[in-house]
Design a protein around this motif. Structure first.
Motif, mmCIF file in Angstrom:
data_model
loop_
_atom_site.group_PDB
_atom_site.id
_atom_site.type_symbol
_atom_site.label_atom_id
_atom_site.label_comp_id
_atom_site.label_asym_id
_atom_site.label_seq_id
_atom_site.Cartn_x
_atom_site.Cartn_y
_atom_site.Cartn_z
ATOM 1 N N LYS A 156 36.406 37.181 30.290
ATOM 2 C CA LYS A 156 36.051 36.110 31.227
ATOM 3 C C LYS A 156 34.707 36.402 31.902
ATOM 4 C CE LYS A 156 38.851 33.751 33.816
ATOM 5 N NZ LYS A 156 39.873 33.366 34.797
ATOM 6 N N LEU A 157 34.500 37.657 32.337
ATOM 7 C CA LEU A 157 33.222 38.013 32.971
ATOM 8 C C LEU A 157 32.051 37.744 32.041
ATOM 9 C CD1 LEU A 157 33.710 41.487 34.729
ATOM 10 C CD2 LEU A 157 33.453 39.256 35.804
ATOM 11 N N LEU A 158 32.271 37.989 30.752
ATOM 12 C CA LEU A 158 31.181 37.947 29.784
ATOM 13 C C LEU A 158 30.875 36.551 29.248
ATOM 14 C CD1 LEU A 158 32.134 41.222 27.989
ATOM 15 C CD2 LEU A 158 29.761 40.682 28.545
ATOM 16 N N THR A 159 31.714 35.585 29.574
ATOM 17 C CA THR A 159 31.540 34.255 28.980
ATOM 18 C C THR A 159 30.619 33.388 29.821
ATOM 19 O OG1 THR A 159 33.742 34.379 28.007
ATOM 20 C CG2 THR A 159 32.740 32.195 28.161
ATOM 21 N N CYS A 160 29.575 32.865 29.187
ATOM 22 C CA CYS A 160 28.697 31.918 29.867
ATOM 23 C C CYS A 160 27.926 31.134 28.819
ATOM 24 C CB CYS A 160 27.757 32.627 30.834
ATOM 25 S SG CYS A 160 26.503 33.599 30.020
ATOM 26 N N GLN B 148 31.800 41.999 41.425
ATOM 27 C CA GLN B 148 32.365 40.701 41.040
ATOM 28 C C GLN B 148 33.717 40.873 40.353
ATOM 29 O OE1 GLN B 148 31.025 37.468 41.423
ATOM 30 N NE2 GLN B 148 29.515 38.388 42.791
ATOM 31 N N PHE C 105 28.049 44.514 24.558
ATOM 32 C CA PHE C 105 29.048 45.140 25.425
ATOM 33 C C PHE C 105 30.221 45.534 24.530
ATOM 34 C CE2 PHE C 105 32.449 45.591 28.384
ATOM 35 C CZ PHE C 105 31.897 45.830 29.639
ATOM 36 N N GLN D 35 38.563 30.638 26.760
ATOM 37 C CA GLN D 35 37.343 30.719 27.559
ATOM 38 C C GLN D 35 36.243 29.798 27.021
ATOM 39 O OE1 GLN D 35 36.909 32.627 30.329
ATOM 40 N NE2 GLN D 35 39.054 33.207 30.142
ATOM 41 N N THR E 293 35.809 43.345 40.874
ATOM 42 C CA THR E 293 36.773 43.704 41.923
ATOM 43 C C THR E 293 37.202 42.455 42.687
ATOM 44 O OG1 THR E 293 35.697 45.852 42.077
ATOM 45 C CG2 THR E 293 37.132 45.228 43.911
ATOM 46 N N LYS E 294 36.247 41.596 42.981
ATOM 47 C CA LYS E 294 36.571 40.341 43.674
ATOM 48 C C LYS E 294 37.511 39.487 42.826
ATOM 49 C CE LYS E 294 33.861 36.868 43.245
ATOM 50 N NZ LYS E 294 32.684 35.989 43.219
ATOM 51 N N LEU E 295 37.184 39.385 41.529
ATOM 52 C CA LEU E 295 37.988 38.536 40.647
ATOM 53 C C LEU E 295 39.441 39.014 40.582
ATOM 54 C CD1 LEU E 295 38.054 36.147 38.634
ATOM 55 C CD2 LEU E 295 37.442 37.759 36.829
ATOM 56 N N VAL F 91 41.465 40.111 28.962
ATOM 57 C CA VAL F 91 41.116 38.740 29.328
ATOM 58 C C VAL F 91 40.087 38.741 30.460
ATOM 59 C CG1 VAL F 91 42.022 36.598 30.342
ATOM 60 C CG2 VAL F 91 43.318 37.784 28.549
ATOM 61 N N ARG G 76 27.341 38.810 22.472
ATOM 62 C CA ARG G 76 27.227 39.723 23.615
ATOM 63 C C ARG G 76 28.291 40.806 23.623
ATOM 64 N NH1 ARG G 76 27.138 36.879 29.198
ATOM 65 N NH2 ARG G 76 25.963 38.751 29.724
ATOM 66 N N VAL H 253 27.941 43.593 39.036
ATOM 67 C CA VAL H 253 28.986 42.963 38.220
ATOM 68 C C VAL H 253 30.341 43.577 38.560
ATOM 69 C CG1 VAL H 253 29.826 42.590 35.872
ATOM 70 C CG2 VAL H 253 27.374 42.423 36.353
ATOM 71 N N MET I 195 28.820 49.917 33.801
ATOM 72 C CA MET I 195 28.805 48.521 34.239
ATOM 73 C C MET I 195 27.869 48.384 35.446
ATOM 74 S SD MET I 195 31.978 46.041 35.310
ATOM 75 C CE MET I 195 32.414 45.371 33.701
#
Lengths: 491, 491
Positions: free
Chosen positions: A164-168, A334, A263, A194, A336-338, A160, A230, A331, A327
């Motif tokens: 989530k990272l890949l969705t835009c 990001q 990816f 998402q 790690t932050k998430l 998940v 993607r 990113v 990676m």
């Protein structure tokens, strides 16, 4: 979706209703624990209350839940977990030294020497080191960097997170996610949640659910018209389909991902569950690196593993990890932050994962019993995989591919036209109608193929091969009987 | 955000970059594990490598992680967890009978009598029953229905799930979420991640961080211009601010939520952490029901609890629950579906939660030692809360409200103008600049107030009161020394 009223105009009724809730959540479906399982639980309650049924217990073959099916935990793992939970036991002479050594090492890596402390969000450092070494051994020495390992709450959590990272994007630029059909419904559920776009590619049932790059290309080309593809998700060994991909096929997929700038997400949680003669697990990472630097230094990938499957079947601990490869460092920061927002994966699950990737060695006291327990589980699974194929294929109207790996069979069933009509009258998918009848008549809970996706006009169900061999035989025979009865009933 | 290129045009470079990743994830911030903690970990590595510093260890007072600060786990809890992990210990005479009884009951509710089996997605039924009974005892007999209890992976998981259900709309109809300032940054992070709109209401520092309904109304009225306010989040006892809300205030908030048609989220994870004379924990549910059926049958609410805080501090197990009240049954079905995608919360955390809500009773062998351990932890916390306020307030330029509850102090610091200018030159928030200097000079890791939100022009930090009393005194004194040095240095 209906828009919620603004400025308190709709102050009558509930704040949160089906009409004004998150519309993506409404689209989520997860058949593995869907309506059929809820009915199964209801029937269990009815049995307890003394309601008479044509059976005395419900057998839940809907989910890959090994311990629930009677598989015993690996002794060594549980000894270490008990020691970690209650370190006073480190003084107990009944525990083997290697178990104590593992427990002490884990405790030493925990804040305050307690598995009750938060770990770092990426996971305990020594566990990530052990995971990296495990991957290196598995892949014949190809290096793995602990900084690229993220421990997770089961594999689902990591899958998940990457999606989530890949969705835009919006509309035609929305992220498209290629997933196999049939698929494990975590993928379709997460894509819906998402608000991404599902791109379905079909596995070839006639060739034992193999993956054909031509089919990937067909699906991708069609999708490019309406979204931005993607991501390519692969499940190997396959869930629900039980195939094991050939090395050649994996190479083809990697080449395709590189060409098409995708990816790669490699769901490899069944990596120890390979049974068929001639089948072998090849990790995507190993194949990627064998293809040379043109691939190994460019193709972006995440591979997922879990404590829930293989020979351990420790679903309840929600342990898992992912390795990210190539990676973008920004990113990764990001990511790690998430993950830090949720603080850390459950530490008992991290401890368990450490044991899976760092099991007893030949010179250690628990080695022999550990190997015996492990081998026995895997041998029994191989036998059950064989039995399942054999018994199902005796019945006209059930066609079952070999269960090369994983924990499921996904046989095709021929349904009489009358049953299909009846199902549609009742507003049900025909295979849901079939599975519901099976549950009511025989007390066996399966998941209809429609919950995983299947070619239009074909029908299937997913069943785990996890029940103990004797019970599995009974289950298989009851399903075969039922199928014959059902076919007659609706002819 | 920049749009990703379509149709493979951008086949140079990475698939996933900072520019084309999920833009909501980029907006997420979580200061509790942010840059200052990363620097603290780096300093720890430097110390290990022999780099000379003005201190010999880093004290991480950035996070409410009791065990990492040396608090011992409750013996009874860990005995039961060891028994659940390795049921062979049920034969061991060194374990008390009540621990065995609890373990047996939990195991009997697990599939295959193993905590390695998946539980139902909502959580083990007997644990939910025990949670409901715990709530009933806590709230003087107000009924609680186990069907309204959802076990979770820590409280964070449940909070994210509810916010996800509530998020919908676009532009001016986007869901608005009212959160306190200062707040625990899970809230702002989740609002950003979901693409919802944050509505900040300010707590009143001059009145011990109390909540004023006039301020709620101000914030709400302003927000109605640009979003659809639907949720009101309350943290009581307060994180990071340590206040305990009065009963009157809770009534006012409930009345406001009803009038303004808001879904209430009551974060009550510190419900046992109340220290100040005259302060008492009042659950939102109890107050809601005391206000009569006009409220108790209409106001929609979710209340959150966790195994991570209070006297147990078992953060690593990621146990928690929420109770939902007056939720539309159709929405509840959607909630149940949504949580099923992640299969189940970690079962060891569920087992631990069961012990928290069903601890040893006066007629059981572990009662005395359990009560002593519990009381000692809470008494020490009360003493540390008092000490913290007392010592900080001796220093000019530090103003500290009483720590009425929870585990943190959030003192206000006066920063010299020169320091503020210097910080801005370095592109840092002034309180981040201050905390970074403190870390480098004294080895103490705090979180700057800017990570939680604060009134423009004011500066704070959050510190846990969890270090052992002796160490806490040293920490407090070092911070006071540092503050005086810092004030001089930049005057």
């Amino acid at each position: 979706m209906s828009q919620p009223a603004v400025n308190g105009v709709s102050c009558v009724g509930k704040v949160l209703t089906l009409d004004n809730m998150n519309p993506n959540v409404r689209k989520v479906e997860y058949a593995v624990r869907g309506p059929i399982v809820q009915r199964a639980m209801q029937i269990e309650r009815e049995l307890k209350q003394g309601v008479k049924k044509p059976f005395t217990e419900v057998i839940k073959a809907n989910i890959g839940d090994a311990h629930a099916m009677g598989q015993k935990p690996i002794t060594f793992f549980r000894q270490v977990l008990a020691l970690c939970s209650y370190p006073e036991l480190l003084e107990d002479n009944n525990f083997p030294e290697d178990a104590k050594k593992r427990a002490q090492r884990i405790l030493d890596s925990c804040g305050g020497h307690s598995i009750g402390a938060y770990s770092t969000s990426q996971g305990i450092e020594c566990v990530r080191q052990d995971v990296a070494r495990y991957i290196e051994r598995r892949d014949g020495g190809i290096p793995s960097n602990p900084d690229n390992i993220y421990l997770s709450t089961g594999a689902s959590d990591a899958i998940v997170t990457i999606l989530k990272l890949l969705t835009c994007g919006e509309g035609h630029t929305r992220t498209g996610v290629m997933i196999p059909i049939p698929q494990y419904p975590l993928y379709s559920a997460t894509v819906a949640d998402q608000g991404a776009v599902q791109i379905s590619y079909y596995l070839d049932e006639d060739r034992c659910w193999s993956l054909d790059v031509q089919e990937l290309r067909r699906a991708l080309d069609a999708a490019k018209q309406h979204c931005n593809p993607r991501v390519l998700c692969i499940i190997n060994p396959g869930n629900p389909t039980g195939q094991v991909q050939s090395r050649q096929c994996i190479e083809d997929v990697i080449r395709f991902a590189k060409e098409e700038h995708l990816f790669l997400m490699a769901d490899e949680v069944y990596q120890d569950n390979v049974y068929a003669e001639g089948s072998k697990f090849h990790s995507f990472k190993k194949v990627l690196f064998d293809m040379g630097p043109e691939y190994s230094s460019t193709v972006e990938m995440a591979s997922f593993h879990s404590t829930s499957k293989c020979y351990m079947g420790e679903c309840g601990f929600r342990g898992g990890y992912m390795e990210v490869i190539n990676m973008d460092p920004e990113v990764k920061a990001q990511l790690t932050k998430l993950v830090s927002v949720r603080l850390c994966p459950p530490v008992p699950g991290q401890a368990l994962l450490d044991l899976v990737v760092n099991p007893p060695q030949p010179d250690e006291p628990s080695y022999t019993s550990f190997m015996k327990e492990r081998t026995d589980v895997l041998a029994a699974l191989a036998e059950k995989a064989r039995l399942t194929e054999e018994i199902f294929n005796t019945v006209p109207g059930i066609t079952c591919n070999p269960v090369q790996g994983a924990m499921y069979t996904f046989p095709r069933i021929t349904l009489p036209q009358k049953a299909i009509i009846k199902a549609k009258e009742e507003g049900q998918e025909p295979d849901m109608f079939y599975c519901m009848r099976l549950l009511e008549e025989k007390g066996i809970c399966l998941v209809p193929g429609s919950g995983f996706g299947q070619k239009e006009g074909t029908f299937h169900f997913r069943m785990t091969i996890l029940p103990p061999t004797d019970k599995l035989k009974i289950v298989l025979e009851r399903i075969c009987e039922f199928h014959q009865w059902f076919t007659q009933e609706f002819s």
